[in-house]
Design an enzyme around this catalytic site. Structure first.
Site, mmCIF file in Angstrom:
data_model
loop_
_atom_site.group_PDB
_atom_site.id
_atom_site.type_symbol
_atom_site.label_atom_id
_atom_site.label_comp_id
_atom_site.label_asym_id
_atom_site.label_seq_id
_atom_site.Cartn_x
_atom_site.Cartn_y
_atom_site.Cartn_z
ATOM 1 N N GLY A 1 45.691 72.063 58.614
ATOM 2 C CA GLY A 1 46.239 70.968 59.424
ATOM 3 C C GLY A 1 47.517 70.449 58.791
ATOM 4 N N SER A 2 47.562 70.442 57.467
ATOM 5 C CA SER A 2 48.771 70.002 56.761
ATOM 6 C C SER A 2 49.935 70.931 57.090
ATOM 7 C CB SER A 2 48.540 70.026 55.246
ATOM 8 O OG SER A 2 47.447 69.209 54.921
ATOM 9 N N GLU B 1 42.054 64.643 62.959
ATOM 10 C CA GLU B 1 40.696 64.062 62.956
ATOM 11 C C GLU B 1 40.143 63.975 64.374
ATOM 12 O OE1 GLU B 1 41.342 60.271 61.065
ATOM 13 O OE2 GLU B 1 41.810 61.210 59.146
ATOM 14 N N SER C 1 43.359 70.298 62.662
ATOM 15 C CA SER C 1 42.865 70.915 61.423
ATOM 16 C C SER C 1 41.507 71.573 61.657
ATOM 17 C CB SER C 1 42.704 69.828 60.348
ATOM 18 O OG SER C 1 41.917 70.316 59.280
ATOM 19 N N HIS D 1 35.801 69.302 59.440
ATOM 20 C CA HIS D 1 36.249 68.849 60.758
ATOM 21 C C HIS D 1 35.284 69.298 61.861
ATOM 22 C CE1 HIS D 1 40.286 67.218 59.482
ATOM 23 N NE2 HIS D 1 39.711 67.638 58.381
ATOM 24 N N HIS E 1 58.338 83.378 56.957
ATOM 25 C CA HIS E 1 59.539 83.824 56.240
ATOM 26 C C HIS E 1 60.876 83.561 56.926
ATOM 27 C CE1 HIS E 1 56.692 86.011 53.660
ATOM 28 N NE2 HIS E 1 56.140 86.454 54.760
ATOM 29 N N ARG F 1 59.977 88.606 63.748
ATOM 30 C CA ARG F 1 58.942 89.560 64.161
ATOM 31 C C ARG F 1 57.890 89.003 65.122
ATOM 32 N NH1 ARG F 1 55.864 92.389 59.316
ATOM 33 N NH2 ARG F 1 57.866 92.453 58.253
ATOM 34 N N ARG G 1 50.980 81.374 57.185
ATOM 35 C CA ARG G 1 50.154 82.143 58.117
ATOM 36 C C ARG G 1 48.662 82.007 57.854
ATOM 37 N NH1 ARG G 1 53.370 87.699 57.300
ATOM 38 N NH2 ARG G 1 52.695 87.150 55.229
HETATM 39 C C1 PLP Z 1 45.053 62.637 59.751
HETATM 40 C C2 PLP Z 1 45.033 63.916 58.966
HETATM 41 N N1 PLP Z 1 46.132 64.684 58.945
HETATM 42 C C3 PLP Z 1 46.176 65.844 58.272
HETATM 43 C C4 PLP Z 1 45.073 66.308 57.575
HETATM 44 C C5 PLP Z 1 45.175 67.607 56.801
HETATM 45 O O1 PLP Z 1 44.384 68.634 57.305
HETATM 46 P P1 PLP Z 1 44.039 69.885 56.340
HETATM 47 O O2 PLP Z 1 43.002 69.426 55.385
HETATM 48 O O3 PLP Z 1 43.542 70.951 57.261
HETATM 49 O O4 PLP Z 1 45.294 70.274 55.653
HETATM 50 C C6 PLP Z 1 43.907 65.546 57.559
HETATM 51 C C7 PLP Z 1 42.722 66.014 56.817
HETATM 52 O O5 PLP Z 1 41.621 65.621 57.045
HETATM 53 C C8 PLP Z 1 43.881 64.314 58.266
HETATM 54 O O6 PLP Z 1 42.792 63.527 58.259
#
Ligand code: PLP
Length: 434
Positions: free
Chosen positions: A86-87, A193, A214, A219, A246, A250, A279
Site C-alpha cells: 500500500g505504501s 484501511e 493495501s 488488511h 525502472h 515494456r 513490482r
Molecule cells: C492509511 C494507511 N496508508 C498506508 C498504509 C501502508 O500499507 P502497507 O503496509 O501495505 O505498505 C497503511 C498500513 O496499514 C495505512 O493504514
C-alpha cells in the site's frame, strides 16, 4: 492423468490437509486470546502460491495484469496498477502526479493537504517529491478530515488533497470533491484501511484521481504484501506502469508507440522516464485472485462485530466515545477504535494493560497525530490550525480487533472483560471517594 498432474494433486491435498488440521483461528474459551489480526488465506490460496512458484513464472506477468483488472472492476474504476505494498501504491500515485508525463503536474513547493491522523507512508511520498504536506485536523466524531478545517487550510500553493478513509470509514466524498473542483485540486484517496468501503454506494478509491489500497497481512484481504492504485485515467495508469518498473516502456499499453519512436534502441530496454522497482510478484496476484471474491463476506463479519460492540458498549458512553459511520458511507472497520473520555475513572493505558493481561490485543488508532512523530522535525511541512482532535485520538485512543475471525464467543469474551474492568474501576473510584 500425467505423473506431474498426479504429483500436483498430492501437493494440493497435503496443503489442504495441513490447513484443515492446523489453521484454526477460532476463539478457544479455554485459552482465550483475541489478536488484532488473523490470516484471511486458506489452503486454496497457499496452493495457488505454491503452484505459481512451481510454474517458475513468478515475476510480474499475466496473473498481475488479470488481478489488476479484477480489482479495478471491483473498485468501479477503469484501471488498476498493482505494486508490492500500500505504501508503494501511495508512492506511485504521488510520483505519477508529480511527473512531467502528467499535464499540470505537482511541482516542488506545492502544498498537499493531508490528515494529521494518517499513516507515515501516506505522507512520506509527498516529502520524497519535495511537496509540502499541510497537516489538517480530523473530526472527533468520524475521525476523518475535519471539513471546515480542511477548507480553511487551502492557500495559494494548495494543489491536492491526500485523504485517508480512517479505519475504513469513508470520508464525506460529496463535500471533498466539491471543494476539490472549486479549487482545482488533485484528490488522492489513501484507501489502505478501507478496502470494500463505499460512499453513496460507490467504492472508495473511485472518486479522486487515484485510490490506493493495501493487501498487507492485517488488511481486509491479503496477498502477503501488496498494494494497488486504481484510477479512471489512462495517462496516469501508463505513467504508474512505467514508474513502477525502472522507467522502461515494456509494461505500458502504448509500448509499441515507443518502439516505433526509438527504432535504434532494444525494445526491451527503452527507458522513457525515471522509475523504481515496486513490482509485485505473480505469487501475490495468484493469492489476490482467490481472496477478492471473499472480500464482501469478510467485511460482513467486521460490520456485525462493530454493530455488536457499539450496542454492547452503549451503556459506557459516559466513559468512551466511538467512531461514527459517515452518513451515506459503508464502514468496513479495519479495527474497532475507542476514545477514553477525559472524565472516565481510568486512562487508556489502564485499559490496554488490563486487556493485554486477558490476552486481548490493542493498538493506537493508526499512529495518532503524525505531526507529533520525531520524523517531522526533519522535514518541511505546515500545520494548518490546531490539531486538537488528532491529539485527543493519539492520547486517549486505542483499537481492538474487529476482523473476520472475531466470532460470537470472541465478541462476548471482549465485552465481558471490558465489563469487569469498568466494574473494578468504578468500585475502586467509589471506595476512594468514600
Ligand atoms: C492509511 C494507511 N496508508 C498506508 C498504509 C501502508 O500499507 P502497507 O503496509 O501495505 O505498505 C497503511 C498500513 O496499514 C495505512 O493504514
Amino acid at each position: 492423468m500425467t505423473e506431474q498432474q498426479a504429483l500436483m494433486n498430492r501437493i494440493k491435498e497435503n496443503i489442504q490437509q495441513y490447513c484443515d488440521t492446523y489453521f484454526d483461528f477460532t476463539f478457544k474459551p479455554d485459552q482465550p486470546t483475541v489478536r488484532l489480526h488473523e490470516p484471511t488465506v486458506s489452503g486454496e490460496e497457499i496452493f495457488a502460491a505454491v503452484e505459481t512458484m512451481l510454474s517458475t513464472f513468478t515475476t510480474m506477468g499475466k496473473k498481475v495484469r488479470a488481478f489488476e483488472q479484477q480489482y479495478a472492476d471491483y473498485a468501479h474504476t477503469r484501471y488498476g496498477v498493482m505494486s508490492n505494498s500500500g505504501s508503494s501504491a501511495n508512492l506511485l500515485s504521488i510520483a505519477a502526479l508529480s511527473n512531467p508525463f502528467t499535464p499540470d503536474h505537482l511541482k516542488p513547493g506545492d502544498e498537499v493537504l493531508v490528515p494529521a491522523l494518517s499513516w507515515s507512508t501516506t505522507i512520506w511520498p509527498l516529502i520524497q517529491h519535495q511537496l509540502i504536506p499541510v497537516m489538517v485536523d480530523c473530526d472527533i466524531h468520524d475521525f476523518n478530515l475535519d471539513l471546515n478545517k480542511l477548507e480553511r487550510a487551502i492557500g495559494p500553493k494548495t494543489r491536492a488533497i491526500k485523504l485517508v478513509h480512517v479505519y475504513g470509514n469513508p470520508c464525506n466524498m460529496d463535500a471533498i470533491m466539491m471543494l476539490a473542483r472549486k479549487h482545482n485540486l488533485f484528490v488522492i484517496e489513501d484507501c489502505c484501511e478501507a478496502m470494500g468501503a463505499t460512499y453513496d454506494n460507490r467504492p472508495v478509491g473511485s472518486f479522486g484521481h487515484v485510490g490506493n489500497f493495501s493487501f498487507f497481512f492485517s488488511h481486509h484481504i491479503s496477498t502477503m504484501e501488496g498494494g494497488i492504485s486504481v484510477t479512471h485515467d489512462f495517462n496516469l495508469t501508463e505513467t504508474m506502469r512505467i514508474l513502477r518498473a525502472h522507467g522502461w516502456s515494456r509494461e505500458a499499453d502504448e509500448h509499441a508507440k515507443y518502439v516505433e519512436m526509438y527504432p535504434d534502441i532494444d525494445p526491451r530496454f527503452i527507458f522513457i522516464n525515471q522509475g523504481y522497482n515496486l513490482r509485485p510478484t505473480e505469487v501475490n496476484a495468484a493469492i489476490g485472485q482467490l481472496q477478492l471474491p471473499k472480500l464482501d463476506a469478510l467485511i460482513d463479519n467486521r460490520r456485525e462485530t462493530a454493530a455488536f460492540f457499539l450496542k454492547r458498549f452503549a451503556k459506557y458512553e459516559e466513559y468512551f466515545h466511538f467512531q461514527q459511520e459517515t452518513p451515506k458511507g459503508k464502514h468496513v472497520w479495519f479495527g474497532f477504535p475507542m476514545i477514553v473520555k477525559k472524565n472516565a475513572p481510568f486512562q487508556v493505558k489502564d485499559i490496554t494493560a488490563y486487556l493485554q493481561r486477558h490476552h486481548i490485543e490493542t493498538r493506537p488508532i493508526i499512529a495518532g497525530n503524525m505531526a507529533r512523530h520525531p520524523a517531522f522535525k526533519l522535514y518541511r511541512h505546515r500545520i494548518a490550525g490546531d490539531l486538537s482532535s488528532a491529539d485527543t485520538i493519539m492520547q486517549q485512543g486505542m483499537a481492538i480487533a474487529c476482523h473476520h475471525a472475531v466470532d460470537h464467543a470472541a465478541r462476548d469474551y471482549v465485552a465481558n472483560i471490558l465489563d469487569t474492568f469498568i466494574t473494578e474501576c468504578v468500585i475502586q473510584t467509589s471506595k476512594l471517594s468514600a
